[in-house]
Design an enzyme around this catalytic site. Structure first.
Site, PDB file in Angstrom:
ATOM      1  N   GLY A  18       0.798  -1.220   0.000  1.00 24.50           N
ATOM      2  CA  GLY A  18       0.000   0.000   0.000  1.00 24.50           C
ATOM      3  C   GLY A  18       0.823   1.260   0.000  1.00 24.50           C
ATOM      4  O   GLY A  18       1.822   1.390  -0.720  1.00 24.50           O
ATOM      5  N   ASP A  62       7.303  -6.011  15.116  1.00 29.16           N
ATOM      6  CA  ASP A  62       6.026  -5.549  15.649  1.00 29.16           C
ATOM      7  C   ASP A  62       6.279  -4.223  16.349  1.00 29.16           C
ATOM      8  O   ASP A  62       6.895  -4.185  17.414  1.00 29.16           O
ATOM      9  CB  ASP A  62       5.472  -6.577  16.634  1.00 29.16           C
ATOM     10  CG  ASP A  62       4.075  -6.233  17.142  1.00 29.16           C
ATOM     11  OD1 ASP A  62       3.647  -5.064  16.972  1.00 29.16           O
ATOM     12  OD2 ASP A  62       3.416  -7.114  17.711  1.00 29.16           O
ATOM     13  N   ASN A  89       4.219   4.588   9.287  1.00 31.11           N
ATOM     14  CA  ASN A  89       3.052   4.347   8.455  1.00 31.11           C
ATOM     15  C   ASN A  89       2.260   3.119   8.897  1.00 31.11           C
ATOM     16  O   ASN A  89       1.163   2.880   8.390  1.00 31.11           O
ATOM     17  CB  ASN A  89       3.529   4.169   7.000  1.00 31.11           C
ATOM     18  CG  ASN A  89       2.467   3.617   6.089  1.00 31.11           C
ATOM     19  OD1 ASN A  89       1.526   4.317   5.728  1.00 31.11           O
ATOM     20  ND2 ASN A  89       2.593   2.351   5.721  1.00 31.11           N
ATOM     21  N   TYR A 160     -10.292   4.076  14.208  1.00 32.45           N
ATOM     22  CA  TYR A 160      -9.192   4.508  13.339  1.00 32.45           C
ATOM     23  C   TYR A 160      -8.931   6.004  13.492  1.00 32.45           C
ATOM     24  O   TYR A 160      -7.779   6.440  13.640  1.00 32.45           O
ATOM     25  CB  TYR A 160      -9.544   4.167  11.889  1.00 32.45           C
ATOM     26  CG  TYR A 160      -8.598   4.732  10.859  1.00 32.45           C
ATOM     27  CD1 TYR A 160      -7.407   4.084  10.561  1.00 32.45           C
ATOM     28  CD2 TYR A 160      -8.904   5.911  10.174  1.00 32.45           C
ATOM     29  CE1 TYR A 160      -6.540   4.594   9.608  1.00 32.45           C
ATOM     30  CE2 TYR A 160      -8.043   6.421   9.216  1.00 32.45           C
ATOM     31  CZ  TYR A 160      -6.860   5.762   8.943  1.00 32.45           C
ATOM     32  OH  TYR A 160      -6.003   6.280   8.002  1.00 32.45           O
TER      33      TYR A 160
END
Length: 254
Positions: A18, A62, A89, A160
């Site tokens: 992405g 992670d 990101n 989100y």
């Protein structure tokens, strides 16, 4: 102090797919050395690193785990050099589908925690890990990735958007603390991008609506958003810190 992009070592969290992959590609195109962090997408991250050449590295980590992040930065430093530039990101699994989202009736604290841990805590962990090297060098560029939903929550993705709001606050407070060390901290906030894994579930009619209501009459691509990230890392952005640049073709002003 400034550094041309060709002299930078860039760590991109969530860089295997992405927008993250587009950011890694853009920096590599300009001659930077690039570390591509991933958690689950090993195949995509390693394939991207291979495509980008010998100055690219795929590395699993992670970002929610402090020890993991510290180990990642050590490995990047040993392989490519100390990171001069961090692009945070990384995104917890998410799908931008307004019909399938959780509303306030179904939203739970765990939904918020999941997003917050990757966005805000992941941001804190990575900033802390790269700070010593940047402080020693007297130079650093930190760019976080936000969302225009913070300014205009036209679709209420509660978890989100709350997490990205927290990351924006951390971006601004970090800019205040790190500025005297020669480190700038800024955010690039995209809109819905065409297309990423997260936006793959978005109905085509929604993309059309966004395009119709945007001055440029089209939906922003990951490559276009990535180019804006380069500005904050480049010498041309040397006097800018604590800012949030919205990159969505003019859909949201301010």
């Amino acid at each position: 102090m400034t550094k041309p992009l060709t002299d930078q070592v860039v760590l991109v969290t969530g860089g295997g797919r992405g927008l993250g992959a587009a950011i890694a590609t853009a920096f590599a195109r300009e001659g930077a050395r690039v570390a591509i962090n991933y958690l689950k997408n090993k195949g995509k991250a390693e394939a991207l690193a291979k495509d980008l050449g010998p100055n690219a590295l795929a590395i699993k980590c992670d970002v929610r785990a402090t020890d993991n992040v510290a180990s990642m930065v050590r490995e990047v430093t040993e392989t490519l050099g100390a990171p001069t530039t961090l692009v945070h990101n990384a995104l917890a699994d998410y799908s931008f589908n307004g019909d399938g989202r959780d509303d306030l009736k179904t939203l739970t604290p765990d939904h918020l925690t999941s997003q917050f841990e990757t966005a805000a805590i992941g941001g804190l962990n990575t900033i802390k890990a790269v700070r010593p090297g940047m402080e020693e060098a007297g130079f650093g560029r930190i760019i976080t990735i936000g969302s225009n939903l913070v300014q205009n929550p036209v679709v209420p993705y509660h978890d989100y958007t709350a997490a990205k709001s927290a990351l924006l606050a951390l971006t601004r407070t970090a800019a205040v603390e790190l500025g005297p060390l020669g480190i700038t901290v800024n955010m690039v906030s995209g809109g819905l991008l065409r297309t990423t894994d997260a936006s793959a579930g978005t109905p085509e009619a929604v993309f059309d609506m966004i395009a119709d209501n945007t001055p440029l009459r089209r939906v922003t691509t990951p490559a276009e958003a990535a180019d804006s990230v380069l500005f904050f890392a480049s010498p041309w952005g040397r006097a800018v810190t604590g800012q949030n640049l919205i990159v969505d073709g003019g859909l949201v002003f301010g």
